[in-house]
Motif scaffolding. Structure first.
Motif, PDB file in Angstrom:
ATOM      1  N   THR A  14      10.455 -56.768  37.583  1.00 47.66           N
ATOM      2  CA  THR A  14      11.350 -57.451  35.954  1.00 47.66           C
ATOM      3  C   THR A  14      10.778 -58.987  35.114  1.00 47.66           C
ATOM      4  N   LEU A  15      10.347 -59.539  35.420  1.00 49.44           N
ATOM      5  CA  LEU A  15       9.142 -60.611  34.664  1.00 49.44           C
ATOM      6  C   LEU A  15       7.966 -60.330  34.361  1.00 49.44           C
ATOM      7  N   ILE A  16       7.917 -59.375  36.301  1.00 51.56           N
ATOM      8  CA  ILE A  16       6.263 -58.387  34.539  1.00 51.56           C
ATOM      9  C   ILE A  16       6.404 -57.343  33.967  1.00 51.56           C
ATOM     10  N   TRP A  17       7.212 -56.030  34.026  1.00 57.31           N
ATOM     11  CA  TRP A  17       7.479 -55.206  32.865  1.00 57.31           C
ATOM     12  C   TRP A  17       7.583 -56.676  31.283  1.00 57.31           C
ATOM     13  N   ALA A  18       8.039 -57.202  32.066  1.00 53.04           N
ATOM     14  CA  ALA A  18       9.108 -58.175  30.510  1.00 53.04           C
ATOM     15  C   ALA A  18       7.144 -58.524  29.994  1.00 53.04           C
ATOM     16  N   SER A  19       7.215 -58.816  30.496  1.00 53.83           N
ATOM     17  CA  SER A  19       5.495 -59.505  30.173  1.00 53.83           C
ATOM     18  C   SER A  19       4.818 -58.901  28.925  1.00 53.83           C
ATOM     19  N   THR A  20       4.197 -57.038  29.797  1.00 52.58           N
ATOM     20  CA  THR A  20       3.355 -56.354  30.077  1.00 52.58           C
ATOM     21  C   THR A  20       3.645 -55.794  28.405  1.00 52.58           C
ATOM     22  N   TRP A  21       4.530 -55.980  27.575  1.00 52.40           N
ATOM     23  CA  TRP A  21       5.586 -55.399  27.001  1.00 52.40           C
ATOM     24  C   TRP A  21       3.896 -55.973  25.638  1.00 52.40           C
ATOM     25  N   HIS A  22       4.180 -57.425  25.825  1.00 50.85           N
ATOM     26  CA  HIS A  22       2.933 -57.933  24.835  1.00 50.85           C
ATOM     27  C   HIS A  22       1.915 -57.690  25.451  1.00 50.85           C
ATOM     28  N   VAL A  23       1.453 -57.342  26.396  1.00 53.55           N
ATOM     29  CA  VAL A  23      -0.235 -57.293  26.860  1.00 53.55           C
ATOM     30  C   VAL A  23      -0.657 -56.184  26.546  1.00 53.55           C
ATOM     31  N   ILE A  24       0.735 -55.279  26.439  1.00 53.56           N
ATOM     32  CA  ILE A  24       0.744 -53.755  26.445  1.00 53.56           C
ATOM     33  C   ILE A  24       0.059 -53.699  24.590  1.00 53.56           C
ATOM     34  N   LEU A  25      -0.253 -55.065  24.231  1.00 57.51           N
ATOM     35  CA  LEU A  25      -0.656 -55.275  21.937  1.00 57.51           C
ATOM     36  C   LEU A  25      -2.240 -55.249  22.338  1.00 57.51           C
ATOM     37  N   TYR A  26      -2.393 -55.483  23.246  1.00 61.78           N
ATOM     38  CA  TYR A  26      -4.057 -56.138  23.762  1.00 61.78           C
ATOM     39  C   TYR A  26      -4.545 -54.641  23.617  1.00 61.78           C
ATOM     40  N   GLN A  27      -4.037 -53.522  24.794  1.00 64.38           N
ATOM     41  CA  GLN A  27      -4.325 -52.368  24.627  1.00 64.38           C
ATOM     42  C   GLN A  27      -4.430 -51.824  23.214  1.00 64.38           C
ATOM     43  N   GLY A 252      15.558 -51.948  33.656  1.00 66.13           N
ATOM     44  CA  GLY A 252      14.442 -51.788  32.624  1.00 66.13           C
ATOM     45  C   GLY A 252      16.038 -52.414  31.480  1.00 66.13           C
ATOM     46  N   VAL A 253      16.657 -52.651  31.727  1.00 63.82           N
ATOM     47  CA  VAL A 253      18.301 -53.318  31.115  1.00 63.82           C
ATOM     48  C   VAL A 253      17.809 -54.623  30.611  1.00 63.82           C
ATOM     49  N   VAL A 254      17.511 -55.794  31.477  1.00 62.96           N
ATOM     50  CA  VAL A 254      16.941 -57.023  31.164  1.00 62.96           C
ATOM     51  C   VAL A 254      15.821 -57.020  31.310  1.00 62.96           C
ATOM     52  N   ILE A 255      14.863 -56.414  31.156  1.00 62.94           N
ATOM     53  CA  ILE A 255      13.882 -56.784  30.891  1.00 62.94           C
ATOM     54  C   ILE A 255      13.175 -56.959  29.627  1.00 62.94           C
ATOM     55  N   PRO A 256      14.270 -55.848  28.496  1.00 59.99           N
ATOM     56  CA  PRO A 256      13.927 -56.454  26.881  1.00 59.99           C
ATOM     57  C   PRO A 256      14.362 -57.835  26.609  1.00 59.99           C
TER      58      PRO A 256
END
Length: 293
Positions: A14-27, A252-256
């Motif tokens: 949950t914590l990892i995938w929540a952070s990937t939303w921001h990291v994907i912006l660099y991609q 997937g519910v708490v990640i956003p």
């Protein structure tokens, strides 16, 4: 693998995938085609998983029938799912994509009941519905503005396709583990097949092979591969094995909600009263769904 608390199995991905939303912006800002970026991510992840399997002395040999399922998993889960997500965000707000992925709770609950005979309580379904409603409240301004976008219908279709692909991928992976096959080699093969499929599609479509050697792209790619792919998926599927795919999909519910906290810190997002209420409803619903009976 050492025994890990189910609490950590839930909060790790949950914590990892929540952070990937921001990291994907660099991609996305790199100019590298999506087909290439997702392919490089899962190619690195597959190699790391291969190394982990060898270190743990787990055999990479699989029966032919398992390879067919892993090929299907790679194409569906690690190609179609992620490619559809990236493309959906070109047509609709990322918040709406997040809301669509909350539907995985119900998709996984249904597939768990049909394919694995796992019962889901009424309390769980009510709590999951409350969590989805909370996420809708958080992203309501973006959702309300979707109709003004000419390609909104395409974006919604792609988002729903991604959710369906993720649910199918869960079923395929858990089917393989229920045959007694080790999880890490399954993920290594599946991600490897997914990466190869994406690279083939990139070549056939004329996009070619591209890479960005600048630090933001490389570092974000490594983060997505190591944490967002290897670590998160291993923990997620361990949770699904122990508590069922529906309970695992609650991530997937708490990640956003957590992703918005990161966005508020790093991107200047300012929460409204409605979004704060939605966060409270979402987190409260998750607590109610996961507490002991």
């Amino acid at each position: 693998m050492p025994t890990i608390s189910t609490r950590w199995l839930f909060w790790g991905p949950t914590l990892i995938w929540a952070s990937t939303w921001h990291v994907i912006l660099y991609q996305l800002d790199s100019g590298v085609p999506v087909l290439n970026s997702v392919a490089w991510r899962f190619a690195i992840a597959a190699l790391l998983l291969l190394g982990l399997a060898l270190w743990r002395r787990e055999s990479m040999k699989m029966p032919a029938s398992a390879h067919l399922l892993m090929l299907a998993t790679g194409i569906v889960q690690y190609s179609g799912n992620y490619y559809s997500v990236y493309e959906a965000e070109r047509h609709i707000p990322s918040g709406l994509v997040a809301v669509l992925f909350c539907l995985m709770v119900f998709g996984n609950a249904l597939s768990g009941r049909v394919f694995f005979g796992q019962k889901v309580t009424r309390r769980f379904l009510l709590a999951a519905s409350g969590g989805v409603l909370g996420v809708v409240m958080i992203f309501w301004p973006e959702i309300a503005a979707t109709g003004a976008r000419p390609s909104a219908a395409l974006g919604l279709s792609l988002g729903l396709l991604a959710v369906l692909a993720a649910c199918i991928g869960n079923v395929l992976t858990l089917t393989l583990t229920r045959r007694g096959l080790a999880l890490v080699p399954i993920l290594a093969w599946s991600m490897g097949y997914g990466s190869a499929f994406l690279l083939l599609m990139s070549l056939l479509s004329g996009q070619g092979l591209h890479f960005d050697w600048r630090a933001p792209y490389v570092l974000s790619l490594l983060y997505l591969a190591v944490f967002g792919s290897v670590m998160a998926f291993v923990l997620y599927f361990k949770l699904a094995q122990l508590q069922g795919p529906a309970r695992a999909a609650l991530t997937g519910v708490v990640i956003p909600v957590i992703a918005l906290g990161i966005s508020a810190t790093l991107e200047g997002w300012v929460p409204s009263l409605l979004s704060v209420a939605g966060m409270g409803l979402c987190l409260g619903s998750i607590y109610w769904a996961t507490r002991p009976s």
